[in-house]
Design a protein around this motif. Structure first.
Motif, PDB file in Angstrom:
ATOM      1  N   THR A 187      -8.398  11.757  13.425  1.00 36.67           N
ATOM      2  CA  THR A 187      -8.846  13.026  14.001  1.00 36.67           C
ATOM      3  C   THR A 187      -9.887  12.799  15.093  1.00 36.67           C
ATOM      4  OG1 THR A 187     -10.420  13.241  12.160  1.00 36.67           O
ATOM      5  CG2 THR A 187      -8.321  14.415  11.967  1.00 36.67           C
ATOM      6  N   PHE A 188     -10.795  11.842  14.876  1.00 42.47           N
ATOM      7  CA  PHE A 188     -11.815  11.545  15.883  1.00 42.47           C
ATOM      8  C   PHE A 188     -11.159  11.008  17.155  1.00 42.47           C
ATOM      9  CE2 PHE A 188     -15.231   9.389  18.043  1.00 42.47           C
ATOM     10  CZ  PHE A 188     -16.374  10.124  17.731  1.00 42.47           C
ATOM     11  N   SER A 189     -10.209  10.094  16.995  1.00 42.29           N
ATOM     12  CA  SER A 189      -9.529   9.508  18.154  1.00 42.29           C
ATOM     13  C   SER A 189      -8.726  10.550  18.920  1.00 42.29           C
ATOM     14  CB  SER A 189      -8.597   8.379  17.702  1.00 42.29           C
ATOM     15  OG  SER A 189      -9.328   7.330  17.126  1.00 42.29           O
ATOM     16  N   THR A 190      -8.100  11.459  18.188  1.00 43.31           N
ATOM     17  CA  THR A 190      -7.322  12.514  18.836  1.00 43.31           C
ATOM     18  C   THR A 190      -8.231  13.456  19.606  1.00 43.31           C
ATOM     19  OG1 THR A 190      -5.624  12.414  17.108  1.00 43.31           O
ATOM     20  CG2 THR A 190      -5.727  14.428  18.429  1.00 43.31           C
ATOM     21  N   SER A 191      -9.402  13.721  19.054  1.00 48.61           N
ATOM     22  CA  SER A 191     -10.341  14.651  19.695  1.00 48.61           C
ATOM     23  C   SER A 191     -11.098  14.024  20.858  1.00 48.61           C
ATOM     24  CB  SER A 191     -11.347  15.163  18.660  1.00 48.61           C
ATOM     25  OG  SER A 191     -10.700  15.864  17.620  1.00 48.61           O
ATOM     26  N   PHE A 192     -11.486  12.759  20.707  1.00 48.57           N
ATOM     27  CA  PHE A 192     -12.406  12.154  21.673  1.00 48.57           C
ATOM     28  C   PHE A 192     -11.906  10.848  22.299  1.00 48.57           C
ATOM     29  CE2 PHE A 192     -14.930  14.362  18.368  1.00 48.57           C
ATOM     30  CZ  PHE A 192     -15.456  15.376  19.164  1.00 48.57           C
ATOM     31  N   GLY A 193     -10.706  10.441  21.981  1.00 43.90           N
ATOM     32  CA  GLY A 193     -10.187   9.204  22.524  1.00 43.90           C
ATOM     33  C   GLY A 193     -10.458   8.020  21.607  1.00 43.90           C
ATOM     34  N   LYS A 194      -9.841   6.893  21.905  1.00 45.48           N
ATOM     35  CA  LYS A 194      -9.890   5.722  21.027  1.00 45.48           C
ATOM     36  C   LYS A 194     -10.948   4.700  21.424  1.00 45.48           C
ATOM     37  CE  LYS A 194      -4.995   6.115  19.853  1.00 45.48           C
ATOM     38  NZ  LYS A 194      -3.677   5.432  19.817  1.00 45.48           N
ATOM     39  N   THR A 195     -11.866   5.101  22.297  1.00 45.77           N
ATOM     40  CA  THR A 195     -12.868   4.165  22.827  1.00 45.77           C
ATOM     41  C   THR A 195     -13.632   3.436  21.734  1.00 45.77           C
ATOM     42  OG1 THR A 195     -13.151   5.641  24.714  1.00 45.77           O
ATOM     43  CG2 THR A 195     -14.821   3.944  24.394  1.00 45.77           C
ATOM     44  N   LEU A 196     -14.037   4.148  20.680  1.00 49.80           N
ATOM     45  CA  LEU A 196     -14.874   3.548  19.638  1.00 49.80           C
ATOM     46  C   LEU A 196     -14.087   2.649  18.686  1.00 49.80           C
ATOM     47  CD1 LEU A 196     -17.298   6.449  18.609  1.00 49.80           C
ATOM     48  CD2 LEU A 196     -17.671   4.595  20.240  1.00 49.80           C
ATOM     49  N   TYR A 197     -12.778   2.629  18.853  1.00 45.80           N
ATOM     50  CA  TYR A 197     -11.965   1.861  17.903  1.00 45.80           C
ATOM     51  C   TYR A 197     -11.379   0.582  18.485  1.00 45.80           C
ATOM     52  CZ  TYR A 197     -12.721   5.563  14.616  1.00 45.80           C
ATOM     53  OH  TYR A 197     -13.326   6.453  13.760  1.00 45.80           O
ATOM     54  N   THR A 198     -11.943   0.144  19.604  1.00 39.80           N
ATOM     55  CA  THR A 198     -11.620  -1.202  20.071  1.00 39.80           C
ATOM     56  C   THR A 198     -12.400  -2.198  19.215  1.00 39.80           C
ATOM     57  OG1 THR A 198     -13.459  -1.275  21.647  1.00 39.80           O
ATOM     58  CG2 THR A 198     -11.351  -0.349  22.434  1.00 39.80           C
ATOM     59  N   LYS A 199     -11.978  -3.429  19.224  1.00 35.32           N
ATOM     60  CA  LYS A 199     -12.644  -4.467  18.426  1.00 35.32           C
ATOM     61  C   LYS A 199     -14.117  -4.594  18.813  1.00 35.32           C
ATOM     62  CE  LYS A 199     -12.165  -9.275  16.938  1.00 35.32           C
ATOM     63  NZ  LYS A 199     -11.349 -10.529  17.074  1.00 35.32           N
ATOM     64  N   ALA A 200     -14.394  -4.556  20.114  1.00 35.88           N
ATOM     65  CA  ALA A 200     -15.773  -4.709  20.592  1.00 35.88           C
ATOM     66  C   ALA A 200     -16.641  -3.530  20.177  1.00 35.88           C
ATOM     67  CB  ALA A 200     -15.780  -4.862  22.108  1.00 35.88           C
ATOM     68  N   ARG A 201     -16.114  -2.315  20.294  1.00 45.98           N
ATOM     69  CA  ARG A 201     -16.913  -1.138  19.957  1.00 45.98           C
ATOM     70  C   ARG A 201     -17.109  -1.005  18.442  1.00 45.98           C
ATOM     71  NH1 ARG A 201     -17.789   2.641  23.954  1.00 45.98           N
ATOM     72  NH2 ARG A 201     -19.401   3.383  22.522  1.00 45.98           N
ATOM     73  N   GLN A 202     -16.135  -1.462  17.654  1.00 41.80           N
ATOM     74  CA  GLN A 202     -16.319  -1.448  16.207  1.00 41.80           C
ATOM     75  C   GLN A 202     -17.445  -2.412  15.802  1.00 41.80           C
ATOM     76  OE1 GLN A 202     -14.300   0.253  13.274  1.00 41.80           O
ATOM     77  NE2 GLN A 202     -14.768   1.558  15.018  1.00 41.80           N
ATOM     78  N   ALA A 203     -17.477  -3.566  16.446  1.00 44.28           N
ATOM     79  CA  ALA A 203     -18.563  -4.521  16.173  1.00 44.28           C
ATOM     80  C   ALA A 203     -19.907  -3.924  16.576  1.00 44.28           C
ATOM     81  CB  ALA A 203     -18.306  -5.822  16.928  1.00 44.28           C
ATOM     82  N   GLN A 204     -19.920  -3.197  17.687  1.00 39.24           N
ATOM     83  CA  GLN A 204     -21.148  -2.553  18.142  1.00 39.24           C
ATOM     84  C   GLN A 204     -21.583  -1.453  17.181  1.00 39.24           C
ATOM     85  OE1 GLN A 204     -21.151   0.007  21.775  1.00 39.24           O
ATOM     86  NE2 GLN A 204     -22.626  -1.500  22.565  1.00 39.24           N
ATOM     87  N   LEU A 205     -20.619  -0.672  16.687  1.00 39.12           N
ATOM     88  CA  LEU A 205     -20.939   0.384  15.723  1.00 39.12           C
ATOM     89  C   LEU A 205     -21.525  -0.196  14.440  1.00 39.12           C
ATOM     90  CD1 LEU A 205     -17.988   2.951  15.941  1.00 39.12           C
ATOM     91  CD2 LEU A 205     -20.389   3.343  16.520  1.00 39.12           C
ATOM     92  N   LYS A 206     -20.993  -1.327  14.014  1.00 34.06           N
ATOM     93  CA  LYS A 206     -21.525  -1.979  12.816  1.00 34.06           C
ATOM     94  C   LYS A 206     -22.982  -2.362  13.031  1.00 34.06           C
ATOM     95  CE  LYS A 206     -20.694  -6.300  11.729  1.00 34.06           C
ATOM     96  NZ  LYS A 206     -20.059  -7.553  11.273  1.00 34.06           N
ATOM     97  N   GLU A 207     -23.308  -2.864  14.217  1.00 36.61           N
ATOM     98  CA  GLU A 207     -24.687  -3.234  14.517  1.00 36.61           C
ATOM     99  C   GLU A 207     -25.587  -1.998  14.608  1.00 36.61           C
ATOM    100  OE1 GLU A 207     -26.036  -6.296  14.600  1.00 36.61           O
ATOM    101  OE2 GLU A 207     -24.051  -6.833  13.824  1.00 36.61           O
ATOM    102  N   ARG A 208     -25.081  -0.929  15.204  1.00 35.29           N
ATOM    103  CA  ARG A 208     -25.851   0.316  15.288  1.00 35.29           C
ATOM    104  C   ARG A 208     -26.175   0.821  13.876  1.00 35.29           C
ATOM    105  NH1 ARG A 208     -26.821   0.064  20.714  1.00 35.29           N
ATOM    106  NH2 ARG A 208     -25.181   0.942  22.029  1.00 35.29           N
TER     107      ARG A 208
END
Length: 227
Positions: A187-208
């Motif tokens: 639902t998040f990806s459909t609403s706002f795009g898949k930007t946060l679900y790339t490998k790099a952004r997932q690693a960044q989210l984990k650090e955040r």
């Protein structure tokens, strides 16, 4: 019955006698996928049996009924998650790094276990009706709280953690970030795009996430800049 069907039936019967634990494990693997995909009401025992190396009769023999199989699946996914946490050996780390490891591992464990997340969502629809029937899951879940209790106790004793740091609240915070990342992915990806679900952004989210939880618990911890 043709020769192929008869041969398959004979092979299944032999497998039950030789290795019943392997048969049960096979049933649980298939059932986990089915219940996660279709829920308790939508999953079909005939379909589960068709995809296993056994029969509907043997599924009932091992698990009693459909609800018994569903409860066993719930216990299985919780057991896997908690077992992986227990392997982290955080007792050998200083409290800050121990908490850091638990946070990161929880985020990754949820990310790598979409079936677990879906099954928990389904069980919440049932108001935890079936989870309450389990004597096993409460004992399994106790281990993560005990780990956090040990980390918090050591952190406070060393003057590193805030006095009000609560193990159960920490678990709630860590699980919330980790669970939402998976449960609302589509639902998040459909609403706002898949930007946060790339490998790099997932690693960044984990650090955040790690930074935010550490800032809540560790005295003087400064999150990394978002610049």
């Amino acid at each position: 019955m043709d020769g192929t069907t008869e041969g398959a039936a004979t092979q299944r019967k032999t497998s039950w006698k030789k290795d019943p634990e392997a048969v049960k494990a096979n049933i649980l693997t298939v059932a986990t996928e089915e219940f996660a995909a279709f829920g308790l009401s939508g999953a079909n025992i005939n379909e589960i049996a068709r995809k296993t190396a056994t029969s509907k009769r043997m599924i009932y023999y091992y698990f009693g009924d459909k609800e018994g199989l569903y409860c066993a699946v719930l216990e299985g996914v919780y057991a896997t998650l908690r077992r992986n946490e227990d392997l982290l050996d955080v007792q050998g780390l200083d409290p800050v790094n121990a908490l850091r490891r638990l946070i990161g591992a929880t985020f990754e464990a949820h990310m790598n276990a979409p079936h677990f997340v879906r099954l928990v969502m389904i069980e919440n629809i049932h108001n935890a009706q079936y989870l309450r029937k389990s004597d096993i899951v409460p004992k399994l879940n106790r281990s993560i709280i005990e780990n956090l209790e040990d980390v918090c106790r050591r952190g406070k004793s060393a003057g590193l953690f805030r006095a009000g740091t609560d193990p159960l609240e920490l678990h709630w915070l860590i699980s919330s970030f980790s669970f939402y990342n998976v449960s609302n992915r589509h639902t998040f990806s459909t609403s706002f795009g898949k930007t946060l679900y790339t490998k790099a952004r997932q690693a960044q989210l984990k650090e955040r996430m790690t930074d935010m939880v550490l800032a809540a618990a560790v005295i003087g911890h400064e999150p990394k800049s978002w610049d």
